[in-house]
Enzyme design. Structure first.
Site, PDB file in Angstrom:
ATOM      1  N   ARG A   1       7.966  11.824  -5.597  1.00 38.12           N
ATOM      2  CA  ARG A   1       8.732  13.025  -5.861  1.00 38.12           C
ATOM      3  C   ARG A   1       8.786  13.899  -4.633  1.00 38.12           C
ATOM      4  O   ARG A   1       7.865  13.892  -3.822  1.00 38.12           O
ATOM      5  CB  ARG A   1       7.979  13.886  -6.876  1.00 38.12           C
ATOM      6  CG  ARG A   1       8.227  13.590  -8.286  1.00 38.12           C
ATOM      7  CD  ARG A   1       7.364  14.546  -9.098  1.00 38.12           C
ATOM      8  NE  ARG A   1       7.378  14.095 -10.471  1.00 38.12           N
ATOM      9  CZ  ARG A   1       6.462  14.419 -11.359  1.00 38.12           C
ATOM     10  NH1 ARG A   1       5.450  15.190 -11.020  1.00 38.12           N
ATOM     11  NH2 ARG A   1       6.556  13.974 -12.590  1.00 38.12           N
TER      12      ARG A   1
ATOM     13  N   ASP B   1       2.500  39.917   4.355  1.00 32.08           N
ATOM     14  CA  ASP B   1       3.570  39.125   4.985  1.00 32.08           C
ATOM     15  C   ASP B   1       3.477  39.070   6.501  1.00 32.08           C
ATOM     16  O   ASP B   1       4.227  38.334   7.142  1.00 32.08           O
ATOM     17  CB  ASP B   1       4.936  39.708   4.600  1.00 32.08           C
ATOM     18  CG  ASP B   1       5.261  39.504   3.132  1.00 32.08           C
ATOM     19  OD1 ASP B   1       4.656  38.612   2.514  1.00 32.08           O
ATOM     20  OD2 ASP B   1       6.114  40.240   2.613  1.00 32.08           O
TER      21      ASP B   1
ATOM     22  N   GLY C   1       7.185  36.140   1.192  1.00 31.14           N
ATOM     23  CA  GLY C   1       7.938  36.392   2.417  1.00 31.14           C
ATOM     24  C   GLY C   1       9.388  36.707   2.104  1.00 31.14           C
ATOM     25  O   GLY C   1      10.226  35.811   2.141  1.00 31.14           O
TER      26      GLY C   1
END
EC number: 2.7.1.90
Lengths: 341, 341, 341, 341
Positions: free
Chosen positions: B162, B127, B170
């Site tokens: 879409r 992270d 995270g």
């Protein structure tokens, strides 16, 4: 305010990401209009432009190359070149210039600044050898491509009990060789900064063969042996007067074959290293440089180059970028040497 | 000298590159012997080891995961745990420990240091939220994988008109979302550091549909709406008591469908982000950290963590790494916001 | 029953997948023991073996190269070679042989069969030029690598208004050039089966430059001009007597530069095309061939080669594979020509 | 002659390659003009068109998705739909239609043929479950993406001693699971064609854990347990009435955790499998289908679909494509089972 943008020198993955970011930031936050100059300094010299609005930069972030085109036109070698650029900028109502390029492009930018043109520089070199910035975009992509090639060559080298030599970009600085060689687990890395001893290279190759693994040697195109050690082909020039790339990898293969009696093959990665979609690192770096270049224009902080230092984008004087080449320091090479042989 | 090595916490591309580099450097320059402890702190706690010589680390540089195994065993919650580790180290003749891990692993390392154990830490978190280091290895690989996924989703989103929501890792910091979103040309990026306004998200989505491009939203798993805006599923827990990942992406898709009347789909990248071969950047960073960790052992500079600052590997106190979380600063998010909508 | 396995000729992504599949199928369903012969025919000739149980083939599916090693040892040129192989097989208690290789390896296999050795062949050639099988493994991987390189070169060619020539493998058959050129959107594809007209190549290049796109030419290493059109370098040979690869790409670049006045650059992909992890297609094909080779041994259906026809794996006489080269038929080249210029 | 082109159903890598090839072949050899219909059958129904000349198809070969857009509009459910299509075609001077799509699109094409419209079909399904063609484009790309994900998951599973379940596309046919599972070295592959026995799955998982490798299970989204074995969540539907994808992977993870006491995690690859640049195989297949579709128009051979049989592109009656689903035959599943456990 109208701002011109140009890209000069060899192409690099991330150029389009910079262009897009400059335009998006300038449009959105400052209401700037942008004009693209085609093919480096040829564009402002000849007044050759293309529209550069939001639509023009849509979808270009992941694309290699530069939508503006590039060239090696050197403004300073053209009589009255600077005046023509100033006239063309005035005629087009362009107040400032964002010049994205390497040593040559930024050198011209420095001189234009001294002659009253509002320029912001964005550093670009695939070789990562520009001073005053930790990294340049395109370098990470080139290293990834070279590393993937080295990964592939390990298995073919081992299956055939061969040495494989991979020649990568780097005429004056060995950054790509250093990083790709370290990432790819090369057994020897040869860089221009340090003339190599062919006997030591051969010793590493032979020690590697003894362990039943095959040696992989990564060599920067500008690497060369210590004086008097190997005869090198004189540099051939092409029809444009450029010295042809390549050569040292092939020479090393021949030398290793004749000195060890083992097969050796060379691969020259060449232009594949500089094309195609940029890595995520390069897209982020290029985008941040572009955003910050637009901010520099807005701040009127001309004569500067945006640069990466640590995790920050900063502004440094344009001259700082080109005053000397950033080469591989001895400590970095020694880190890599741990894995030789 | 005998040195133990362990890897703790979630796996990360680059762990094997660190292990290899510590061993190669320690073997070659200092004549150290190495012992691998299995599965994080469980290894020294139970005296569970594996050999860690040059042969053991051969060929592991490009491989994801960790040959030592990992676990979330928390030494500090085990009665007499520290004493058992010290006894086991003494019994095995191990003088120092290289602990590769994140907040938890380094927290334990800090406390061991205070109780007289010779420890060097190597920071690891996919992270990128550890303090005192510019980047952690594994992060660049995760960002590249997420970016490639986003690249792929653009074309399918456009073909079907879409919205596509990509949920990335995270929980507490939005670095992966920020970088992958910026690199992938996302139209909205949502991170834990900044509770989002669902009305603004919807506004960006609708503005994007108007230009005939399809919106791509990148959302960190820990992102959440401003208070009272969206009902979130209560976190389900699995049979091990961990809260299941995922959820916010799917909820956003439902919310966008119901508020805009357009189709929205979500993708949760999940464990694919943390497995497999490391990027070149991560291999170089991990290798350099490993070499420098061996140097720190040799210098007897214990209680330190090796860290990246700019282009240098430095040593910082272990405690510095864990005293606070490194979150995304507001200026970095604002750079990304330039491209929203 | 004990079964020997060998791999001969140039390496190919997928060799390890075949080896693993033969062993897994033979172990599980027939209780066979396997013995690996090292380095092609050198292994049985010299009785050089390695263990080949389930542990030996664990984890090798995604790895390029061959764990058995390879060589170009030609058994038929060695006095008493066949007898030595038979003696060594008898001495090792080996009842049958699975020989994985190309024209040469399968040619030897054919002759061994005639002299009473139980052999099953598995076709291997990166060039896809073996008769009696729709595809050979390794080919799809090579085509993907070459296509990715071409994708990258498009952007650099366009940015610099250059022609780029990509030289790919294929001495006698142009399959890689045909498929990679078609997949990469090449403007000209040159193959050995059809001597090219340099005037027509130049015409395509010039027409491409007019549209503001840059020409990409894909050329098989064995392609050549129509008689008398271009002077080619005489083939240099290396210290092992092999003719060096490469050459035609570079010659084409020079010719195009001099005839069009535009810059042209060449890239030789070389060994990168045959190393590294196989594509999914090649892993599936190689695995299926391996499973079916074990079945053929079990059926005692010796003197056969396993082959892909449509979506089925079938058995054909070994001789069928080598009786003639499978070259690119004229209709396939005409399909590609639709996109020239 | 004017020819309309449309793409229907879910998007697939290779659609743009077909469109480009139809247009290039038709332009060059027959002088046809092309018209693009937007969003599947909605285009001809509403007369919604876009230009489709050489410029429009330039550069689209490597791009995923479809420049024409797609939809699931079912013409046959719309009162007077066929008449409106015929009127719109007449009004636009369009003589023939190339319809690129799956079961639904080709079903409509079949019925239009019966009512006098000149249609050529091009088969498209990422799931590879259309009859009368060996492969459909997009499938190879999806298999490559899933295989790369599985490669990545092996290392994370082993480091954490976890089972990892990968859910891939395939509601009615298990082709993607079969190929990706075989290519990725999965320990269990579960497909819709064969209801699985959860006890056997658990047995494979446990046997795998004993060897110190971590189990990887590849499961098609449409796979299901034998009757009465596992409670499945009832299919949730989204706001458009579609049943949400996903579910079986997560359920399996829970089941394996509770039955083995080991951690299990699931990943749903989802839309990432169908987006982005096509593999070389898919680009070549799509291009050849496009060229041959233009030839079929020229031959006036309407009511046919172009298809791959072996290495040839052939024409088969449109009805043949949709009369039954092409599912995984039992022999192919048995080949894969060799590697289970």
């Amino acid at each position: 305010m109208r701002v011109g943008v140009l890209t000069g020198g060899g192409d690099c993955p991330g150029l389009n990401a910079v262009i897009r970011a400059v335009v998006r930031k300038g449009n959105k936050d400052y209401g700037y209009e942008f004009v693209g100059f085609r093919d480096g300094w040829r564009g402002p010299l000849e007044g050759d432009t293309m529209p550069l609005d939001r639509a023009a930069v849509s979808g270009i972030l992941p694309r290699g190359g530069t939508i503006l085109g590039s060239s090696r036109t050197n403004l300073m070698k053209i009589d009255g070149g600077v005046e023509r650029v100033k006239d063309n900028m005035a005629g087009l109502g362009i107040d400032a210039l964002v010049a994205i390029g390497g040593e040559d492009t930024l050198g011209v930018a420095t001189q234009l600044t001294e002659r009253g043109v509002n320029v912001i520089g964005v550093p670009k070199t695939i070789d990562n050898d520009l001073n005053a910035t930790d990294y340049t975009f395109g370098f990470d992509t080139a290293v990834n491509i070279a590393t993937e090639a080295i990964d592939r060559l390990h298995t073919t080298a081992e299956s055939h009990h061969r040495a494989l030599i991979v020649e990568v970009m780097g005429r004056h600085a060995g950054w790509i060789a250093l990083h790709a060689g370290m990432a790819g687990g090369a057994n020897v890395i040869l860089i221009p900064e340090r003339p190599f001893d062919i006997h030591q290279v051969v010793a590493h190759v032979e020690s590697r063969f003894k362990t039943n693994y095959a040696p992989i040697i990564v060599v920067a195109e500008g690497a060369h042996p210590q004086e008097g050690q190997m005869e090198l082909a004189t540099g051939e020039t092409d029809s444009f007067g450029h010295v042809r790339l390549g050569g040292i990898g092939q020479r090393l293969a021949e030398e290793i074959e004749s000195r060890t009696g083992k097969e050796a093959r060379s691969v020259v990665l060449g232009h594949v290293q500089r094309g195609g979609t940029p890595s995520a690192f390069d897209r982020v770096l290029a985008t941040r440089l572009g955003v910050n270049a637009a901010e520099a224009v807005h701040a009127g902080d001309f004569g500067k180059m945006v640069a990466l230092q640590g995790t920050n984008i900063v502004r440094v004087p344009l001259a700082a970028a080109t005053e000397k080449l950033k080469t591989v320091p001895v400590e970095r090479y020694e880190e890599a040497e741990v894995f030789f042989g």
